[in-house]
Design an enzyme around this catalytic site. Structure first.
Site, PDB file in Angstrom:
ATOM      1  N   GLU A 277     102.695  32.313   1.981  1.00  0.00           N
ATOM      2  CA  GLU A 277     101.881  31.416   2.048  1.00  0.00           C
ATOM      3  C   GLU A 277     101.803  30.532   3.595  1.00  0.00           C
ATOM      4  O   GLU A 277     103.343  30.356   3.140  1.00  0.00           O
ATOM      5  CB  GLU A 277     101.085  30.696   0.673  1.00  0.00           C
ATOM      6  N   CYS A 314     101.303  20.934   1.669  1.00  0.00           N
ATOM      7  CA  CYS A 314     100.330  21.640   2.308  1.00  0.00           C
ATOM      8  C   CYS A 314      99.190  21.707   2.373  1.00  0.00           C
ATOM      9  O   CYS A 314      98.699  22.485   3.113  1.00  0.00           O
ATOM     10  CB  CYS A 314     101.031  23.939   2.035  1.00  0.00           C
TER      11      CYS A 314
END
Length: 542
Positions: A277, A314
């Site tokens: 990620e 995020c």
């Protein structure tokens, strides 16, 4: 005349022990030396010890017990863990207490996944002759050649097996939920894979404490302590991804760091899966009808979302498309008021603070960019939140304004004001892959009574792994249907790092053909001795 040195004058290079310090981000001062950076020898020993634990993890009940025991021990050590994490991250006891509860819940949820066994994806097709098929009405009446007839189907039995040792690269912004005891570790253990964690340098003491808890949980459930290992140091991370006994890796962090490790994983003599990620802008589109209906509520909700956790999620909304005109003005006014009232906060470390301040400065200098609430430094350690605005037309063109479509980690967002739907669509079409994409619709649009809401959602689906309607992306629920991933560069694969299906990253399918019953794994035997969900000859059981 050339002379050799005397033997005692030769020197041997001895690795220097590089200390690993815990640092207080509120003051920038070192708190304590936690350990030393791992050498190549340390990495090799940790990986080999983890590989030795693979056979013990084959027992599913033991894996489930490990995960539940880890959750119990983590909860029992709550005060100590939260205090340590807060001292290293400045995220605050309330936030970290919630994160610890989430982490424990996540561990227990994966234990339930292990108990259920559906993740093994057991499929059995018994052998039988292929059914004869009638020829089409206009086919020639001559019989087919013998070698053109379908062959009988063999006995085939398929399920999934663990890959082996998994390398986990911990995140900075979630010292528990995406770090040593986090989702990558929990899902890998659920799959039957031992884990070696490359600890994040921002919270080494928290990493060591959590690793000790997990290793204790392994020992209490009869598993090797080296089922979980932890390493520190930049070079250790490089050595770990290159170790021949590492079979897969999970990463949460920056695009440059993740891409470097992804390339290293692919460049190995035996490439391995790398589930990274890396970064996400998480765009939001506010329709004109939604702004007309509830501009003030949307502005307040946006402020709460992009400042949550000092903008270090995020899934922070980093680009918000809103209509030009009076309704857009109302939204900006509400956002200005709420953002100005948001308190300053301390970022995870000084490096991130410097990058945030530089990123804001570079963006604010661009032509046609305005700064209704200026984000920036607040004292020697903290930063204050704010936002920028820009005409959306600027983002439809090549040039320096492309910087505004890149993630800026911290409490800042960009408001792009569009004049028409085509302009908004043009901006979205230029964006890279994202973890999330959000649309705010009016009541009538959400009911399908007006507008092209379905087309909007279809467009956002091509852009992100999670599409939200009339909500905010910060916060990722741990649930079986969750997907936390998206097209590159949000992630390097199309899997999820949150939710029960995250276990699939650490498995591979194997099919057995015409294997004598006594030699089959118990999971694939007739009679279903382990009581697993399975599909047999096209029928699902139970």
């Amino acid at each position: 005349m050339f002379r050799l040195r005397e033997p005692w004058r030769f020197t041997v290079a001895v690795p220097v022990a590089v200390p690993v310090w815990s640092v207080d981000p509120r003051t920038g001062k070192q708190r304590e030396q936690v350990t030393v950076e791992a050498t190549a020898d340390h990495v090799d020993k940790a990986v080999r010890a983890a590989a030795d634990a693979v056979p013990a993890l084959a027992h599913r009940p033991a894996r489930a017990a490990l995960l539940r025991t880890a959750a119990d021990l983590l909860t029992a050590e709550r005060d100590r863990v939260v205090a340590t994490a807060d001292a290293e991250t400045a995220l605050g006891p309330a936030r970290l207490g919630g994160e610890l509860a989430r982490t424990a819940y996540q561990l227990r949820a994966f234990a339930d996944v292990v108990d259920e066994g559906a993740f093994l994806d057991v499929i059995i097709d018994h052998a039988h002759p292929s059914p004869a098929t009638a020829p089409p009405a206009n086919a020639a009446r001559t019989p087919p050649a013998p070698d053109a007839l379908p062959a009988p189907r063999p006995d085939l039995r398929r399920y999934k097996v663990p890959l082996g040792v998994v390398a986990v690269y911990a995140a900075s912004n979630f010292p528990l939920a995406f770090s040593v005891p986090g989702g990558d570790t929990a899902s890998a253990l659920a799959a039957g894979c031992p884990v070696v964690v490359k600890a994040h340098p921002g919270h080494p003491a928290t990493s060591e404490l959590c690793a000790a808890i997990l290793r204790r949980a392994a020992a209490e459930t009869g598993l090797p302590e080296d089922t979980v290992g932890v390493l520190h140091g930049f070079q250790a991370g490089v050595d770990l991804i290159e170790h021949p006994l590492v079979s897969a890796a999970g990463f949460t962090g920056s695009i440059p760091g993740g891409r470097a490790l992804y390339d290293a994983a692919a460049a190995r003599p035996r490439p391995i899966p790398f589930h990274g990620e890396l970064g996400s802008l998480n765009p939001v589109l506010v329709t004109a009808a939604a702004a007309a209906e509830r501009a003030e509520a949307i502005g307040g909700g946006l402020a709460a979302s992009f400042t949550l956790g000092v903008g270090q999620f995020c899934t922070k909304p980093g680009l918000v498309l809103i209509p030009a005109g009076s309704d857009g003005d109302r939204l900006v006014t509400a956002l200005t008021r709420a953002a100005a009232e948001a308190p300053p906060g301390v970022l995870l470390d000084d490096r991130m603070r410097r990058h945030f301040l530089a990123g804001v400065r570079d963006r604010a200098r661009l032509p046609d960019v305005t700064v209704p609430v200026e984000p920036g430094a607040d004292g020697e350690a903290a930063v204050r939140p704010g936002f920028l605005t820009v005409p959306a037309l600027r983002l439809t063109q090549d040039g320096p304004h492309e910087l505004l479509t890149q993630e800026c980690f911290g409490p800042v967002t960009v408001i792009a004001r569009y004049d028409n739907d085509a302009e908004a669509d043009a901006v979205l079409a230029r964006l890279p892959g994202n973890l999330t994409a959000t649309v705010h619709l009016s009541t009538a649009e959400a009911a399908g009574e007006q507008g092209t809401a379905a087309e909007l959602i279809a467009g956002l689906t091509r852009l992100a792994g999670r599409v939200l309607v009339n909500g905010w992306p910060t916060g990722v629920a741990v649930a079986p249907a969750q997907h936390h991933g998206g097209p590159y560069p949000a992630t390097t694969s199309q899997s999820t790092s949150v939710g029960g299906t995250a276990v699939e990253r650490w498995l591979r399918p194997v099919a057995y053909q015409d294997t004598p019953p006594a030699l089959l794994p118990p999971e694939l035997r007739d009679g279903n001795p382990l009581g697993l969900p399975r599909r047999v000859d096209g029928q699902r059981y139970p």
